[in-house]
Design a protein around this motif. Structure first.
Motif: not given
Length: 374
Positions: A292-306
């Motif tokens: 996944v590529v996602a913005p570092a904002a909102g919900g994706p901060l919880d979902l994507v372990d960078h």
């Protein structure tokens, strides 16, 4: 337990609010409870809703100007009447804003506890569509959620936003994902050849095509050699995106097993919306074994372990999206590692597990009401 779910959207609508309300109703029914759904009437929908897991009361509605896929409920006495007739123990308000306000008012008049689920970044929408009005949106959010016994936020970022704007009694309640439907084994080589006949790396977006989603940020990825961008969804931005994303394949709305097959056939999933309170499609991509590529904002901060399940990038940046896609395109081993870790991360996040968490919240609220009454 007799539960009334008052929701701003319900199937056949296709969006996060509708899907979560449906899964909530299904779980309540599966656990032996008695849910009732109150929702805006959808264009052409059968009021009987034969495929719904419980009775559905439809309230007259009108399409939102400029965005007919969104329906707005009209004033109606059906809300209070339905709650009363159902002899509800608790009222569940799904993303309350218009219909949910009436549901909250009815619950208060009837002395019923209410749980309000925060699911839509209304302030972000105001910023996107009118260029102002964030303060007004937050005042409305605070008024509605402040009257509830408990507000459930889907992510830590959403909970922080609510608390910073003065909303009290906020708890965390994330979203589930159907890990049986969305799974890596559905990868379809025939579909991949149709979408990318030259063997290109397939980068996909799934979601509404609306201004607040900023799907145009995929334009940089469209320009990368050996990359094919595939967009799934519909909405008011569809026409403009056909010009903004040269070479992209726009598939329109897809659902069910067809959507699951598309997810699993991607090489990279890219989400561009910076106003997501959760971002369900990120979970569905991870369940499908797709980095996944996602913005570092909102919900994706919880979902994507960078750096482990995907890459978080600067919001609103075409260059950041392009560079992240290029990094993944150039490193098959990195993609494979992210894919495995992403699937493992969501395997315990079933709707049954999340539904049981909701039942615990209900029990807490009902217990607190009982204690006060005593």
């Amino acid at each position: 337990m007799r539960v009334v779910i008052v929701t701003e959207s319900f199937p056949p609508d296709v969006n996060g609010v509708a899907h979560c309300a449906l899964q909530t109703a299904r779980h309540l029914a599966a656990r032996g409870h008695e849910p009732l759904v109150i929702a805006p009437a959808a264009a052409g929908a059968d009021s009987a809703d034969p495929h719904a897991p419980c009775p559905v009361v439809r309230v007259p509605s009108l399409p939102l100007p400029g965005y007919p896929q969104v329906r707005v409920a009209l004033p109606s006495r059906r809300v209070a009447a339905a709650i009363t007739a159902h002899r509800a123990d608790i009222v569940h308000l799904a993303s309350p804003f218009v219909l949910g306000v009436r549901g909250m008012a009815a619950a208060a008049r009837l002395g019923l506890p209410a749980v309000a689920v925060y699911q839509t970044d209304l302030a972000g929408y105001a910023r996107t569509y009118v260029g102002a009005g964030e303060g007004t949106a937050w005042r409305r959010i605070k008024a509605v959620h402040g009257a509830a016994d408990r507000t459930l936020a889907p992510s830590t970022a959403a909970r922080r936003d609510l608390e910073e704007h003065g909303v009290e009694r906020v708890a965390l309640w994330p979203r589930g994902v159907d890990t049986a439907r969305f799974r890596p084994e559905l990868r379809d080589e025939n579909l991949r050849r149709e979408l990318a006949p030259g063997g290109e790396l397939i980068v996909g977006y799934v979601g509404r095509l609306a201004p607040e989603k900023h799907v145009e940020l995929l334009a940089g990825a469209c320009g990368l050699p050996g990359v094919r961008v595939v967009v799934v969804g519909d909405g008011p931005s569809e026409t403009s995106l056909r010009g903004a994303l040269p070479g992209a394949v726009l598939l329109g709305r897809r659902t069910g097993d067809d959507l699951a097959r598309i997810f699993a056939s991607l090489d990279v999933f890219a989400h561009t919306g910076p106003y997501e309170t959760f971002c369900q499609t990120v979970q569905e991509a991870m369940a499908s074994g797709v980095p996944v590529v996602a913005p570092a904002a909102g919900g994706p901060l919880d979902l994507v372990d960078h750096g482990r399940t995907g890459l978080l990038v600067a919001p609103h940046s075409t260059d950041a999206v392009r560079d992240a896609v290029r990094t993944l395109a150039d490193d098959p081993a990195l993609r494979a590692g992210f894919a495995r870790a992403g699937r493992a991360a969501v395997e315990g996040r079933t709707w049954a597990a999340i539904g049981d968490m909701l039942l615990d919240h209900y029990a807490d609220v009902l217990g607190a009401r009982t204690a006060v009454a005593a």
